[in-house]
Design an enzyme around this catalytic site. Structure first.
Site, PDB file in Angstrom:
ATOM      1  N   ASP A  10       5.407   6.125  -6.508  1.00  0.00           N
ATOM      2  CA  ASP A  10       6.739   6.346  -7.077  1.00  0.00           C
ATOM      3  C   ASP A  10       7.165   5.061  -7.772  1.00  0.00           C
ATOM      4  OD1 ASP A  10       9.361   7.532  -7.478  1.00  0.00           O
ATOM      5  OD2 ASP A  10      10.088   6.278  -5.847  1.00  0.00           O
ATOM      6  N   SER A  11       8.228   5.167  -8.548  1.00  0.00           N
ATOM      7  CA  SER A  11       8.779   3.994  -9.212  1.00  0.00           C
ATOM      8  C   SER A  11       9.454   3.044  -8.219  1.00  0.00           C
ATOM      9  CB  SER A  11       9.810   4.445 -10.246  1.00  0.00           C
ATOM     10  OG  SER A  11      10.836   5.160  -9.585  1.00  0.00           O
ATOM     11  N   TYR A  42      12.485   3.687 -13.463  1.00  0.00           N
ATOM     12  CA  TYR A  42      11.692   4.177 -14.590  1.00  0.00           C
ATOM     13  C   TYR A  42      12.511   5.152 -15.445  1.00  0.00           C
ATOM     14  CZ  TYR A  42       7.108   2.633 -12.708  1.00  0.00           C
ATOM     15  OH  TYR A  42       6.022   1.910 -12.266  1.00  0.00           O
ATOM     16  N   GLY A  43      13.511   5.761 -14.822  1.00  0.00           N
ATOM     17  CA  GLY A  43      14.226   6.875 -15.466  1.00  0.00           C
ATOM     18  C   GLY A  43      14.925   6.520 -16.754  1.00  0.00           C
ATOM     19  N   CYS A  73       7.206  11.132  -7.785  1.00  0.00           N
ATOM     20  CA  CYS A  73       8.234  10.666  -8.719  1.00  0.00           C
ATOM     21  C   CYS A  73       8.352  11.726  -9.809  1.00  0.00           C
ATOM     22  CB  CYS A  73       7.826   9.322  -9.321  1.00  0.00           C
ATOM     23  SG  CYS A  73       8.983   8.715 -10.558  1.00  0.00           S
ATOM     24  N   ASN A  74       9.548  12.270  -9.940  1.00  0.00           N
ATOM     25  CA  ASN A  74       9.755  13.313 -10.952  1.00  0.00           C
ATOM     26  C   ASN A  74       9.599  12.753 -12.367  1.00  0.00           C
ATOM     27  OD1 ASN A  74      11.124  15.855  -9.439  1.00  0.00           O
ATOM     28  ND2 ASN A  74      11.647  13.951  -8.425  1.00  0.00           N
ATOM     29  N   THR A  75      10.020  11.512 -12.541  1.00  0.00           N
ATOM     30  CA  THR A  75       9.964  10.910 -13.873  1.00  0.00           C
ATOM     31  C   THR A  75       8.508  10.745 -14.314  1.00  0.00           C
ATOM     32  OG1 THR A  75      12.017   9.757 -13.329  1.00  0.00           O
ATOM     33  CG2 THR A  75      10.788   8.938 -15.226  1.00  0.00           C
ATOM     34  N   GLU A 154      19.192   2.559  -4.377  1.00  0.00           N
ATOM     35  CA  GLU A 154      18.326   1.386  -4.161  1.00  0.00           C
ATOM     36  C   GLU A 154      19.112   0.261  -3.487  1.00  0.00           C
ATOM     37  OE1 GLU A 154      14.932   0.510  -5.109  1.00  0.00           O
ATOM     38  OE2 GLU A 154      14.459   2.568  -5.667  1.00  0.00           O
ATOM     39  N   CYS A 187      14.898  14.271  -8.462  1.00  0.00           N
ATOM     40  CA  CYS A 187      14.551  12.842  -8.434  1.00  0.00           C
ATOM     41  C   CYS A 187      14.340  12.519  -6.962  1.00  0.00           C
ATOM     42  CB  CYS A 187      15.700  12.015  -9.007  1.00  0.00           C
ATOM     43  SG  CYS A 187      15.521  10.242  -8.723  1.00  0.00           S
ATOM     44  N   THR A 188      13.261  11.813  -6.651  1.00  0.00           N
ATOM     45  CA  THR A 188      12.932  11.628  -5.227  1.00  0.00           C
ATOM     46  C   THR A 188      13.928  10.730  -4.490  1.00  0.00           C
ATOM     47  OG1 THR A 188      11.337   9.959  -5.927  1.00  0.00           O
ATOM     48  CG2 THR A 188      10.474  12.122  -5.329  1.00  0.00           C
ATOM     49  N   HIS A 189      14.798  10.063  -5.225  1.00  0.00           N
ATOM     50  CA  HIS A 189      15.862   9.312  -4.552  1.00  0.00           C
ATOM     51  C   HIS A 189      16.964  10.243  -4.035  1.00  0.00           C
ATOM     52  CE1 HIS A 189      14.021   5.916  -6.596  1.00  0.00           C
ATOM     53  NE2 HIS A 189      14.842   5.080  -5.996  1.00  0.00           N
TER      54      HIS A 189
HETATM   55  N1  DGL Z   1      12.124   8.377  -8.076  1.00  0.00           N
HETATM   56  C1  DGL Z   1      12.203   8.639  -9.484  1.00  0.00           C
HETATM   57  C2  DGL Z   1      12.127  10.137  -9.775  1.00  0.00           C
HETATM   58  O1  DGL Z   1      11.819  10.946  -8.914  1.00  0.00           O
HETATM   59  C3  DGL Z   1      13.392   8.086 -10.191  1.00  0.00           C
HETATM   60  C4  DGL Z   1      13.775   6.688 -10.010  1.00  0.00           C
HETATM   61  C5  DGL Z   1      13.683   5.859 -11.264  1.00  0.00           C
HETATM   62  O2  DGL Z   1      14.459   6.038 -12.201  1.00  0.00           O
HETATM   63  O3  DGL Z   1      12.795   5.025 -11.278  1.00  0.00           O
HETATM   64  O4  DGL Z   1      12.342  10.521 -10.900  1.00  0.00           O
END
Ligand code: DGL
Length: 266
Positions: A10-11, A42-43, A73-75, A154, A187-189
């Site tokens: 993941d990011s 990363y988003g 990570c969805n992104t 975060e 988004c995994t967050h």
């Molecule tokens: N965890 C990332 C996701 O699932 C998003 C976090 C990021 O922006 O890096 O998209």
């Protein structure tokens, strides 16, 4: 049968929300996790940068002899899967977006009004809409980017009025305008603020892709004959910055495994 570890990445720390569901479903699997905490989020980055970083991480995991790449990570799943598959042809690449899209297509009907919240890059890619529409037609899907959530999470600002206000800033109108009854945490967050969302919008059915990913991992490993039989009961967590929140979240993972935590910089 294959006792090598699964590579999960993941990011940042969000992908850790996928680890407990995977370990619960597949307790014999060892995990090597990488969170790019030094370069998150990363988003809000360009597709080219997201692809470049993802290939670096996958290369590191493959050099650590993982048997599958699990994109928590969805992104990254929205933008880099074709590049990852092309770069590592012998290794299954399991993305979170497709696994959640299957759940949406399987469980939602034309009567539902489905909201998808995610990072800017995920929303811009339309990956969720495309994946769901390739599996089921006629579903009412609405998407919205909620870029401020990741930075607050975060920072550990969760059970807090600031988080509730931020959620209401993004979701009040979105939920009302589209008459949403289902919300996908794309988004995994976001599972980390699921309790806040459920408290503020108790009428919503929440779809948590982190749980869907565990099903997809089980299915792929089983189909490919890659399930582990003898576990080493060890999992290793790498991050490009060993932030306090990253370490605290690892300690909350529900597992019997011996846990190793290491720094890995690119
Ligand atoms: N965890 C990332 C996701 O699932 C998003 C976090 C990021 O922006 O890096 O998209």
């Amino acid at each position: 049968m294959d006792n090598r570890p699964i590579g999960v990445f993941d990011s940042g720390l969000g992908g850790l929300t996928c680890v407990s569901p995977i370990k619960k479903k597949l307790p014999k699997e060892s995990i090597i996790y990488f969170g790019d905490t030094a370069r998150t989020p990363y988003g809000s980055k360009s597709p080219a940068t997201i692809k470049e970083f993802s290939l670096q991480i996958a290369d590191f995991l493959v050099k650590n002899d993982v048997k599958a790449l699990v994109i928590a990570c969805n992104t990254i799943s929205s933008l880099a899967i074709p590049d990852l598959e092309a770069a590592f042809p012998g290794i299954p690449v399991i993305g979170i977006v497709d696994s959640a899209a299957e759940e949406i297509a399987r469980t939602c009907t034309e009567k539902d009004s489905i909201g998808i919240i995610a990072t800017k890059a995920t929303i811009k890619s339309k990956a969720y809409k495309k994946a769901v529409e390739s599996m089921s037609s006629g579903l009412a899907l609405y998407q919205m980017a909620c870029p401020a959530f990741v930075s607050l999470i975060e920072e550990g600002i969760i059970e807090n009025e600031i988080m509730d206000l931020t959620i209401r800033y993004y979701l009040d109108n979105f939920v009302k305008y589209h008459g949403l009854n289902t919300l996908v945490l794309g988004c995994t967050h976001y599972p980390l603020i699921r309790d806040n969302i459920e408290r503020l919008y108790p009428q919503l059915r929440i779809i948590n892709p982190s749980e869907c990913l565990a099903n997809a991992v089980q299915q792929t490993l089983s189909e490919e004959g890659l399930l582990a039989e003898d576990s080493t009961l060890q999992s290793t967590f790498y991050a490009s910055d060993l932030s306090e929140n990253f370490v605290n979240m690892i300690n909350r993972i529900d597992t019997e495994d011996q846990i190793n935590i290491s720094l890995k910089k690119f």
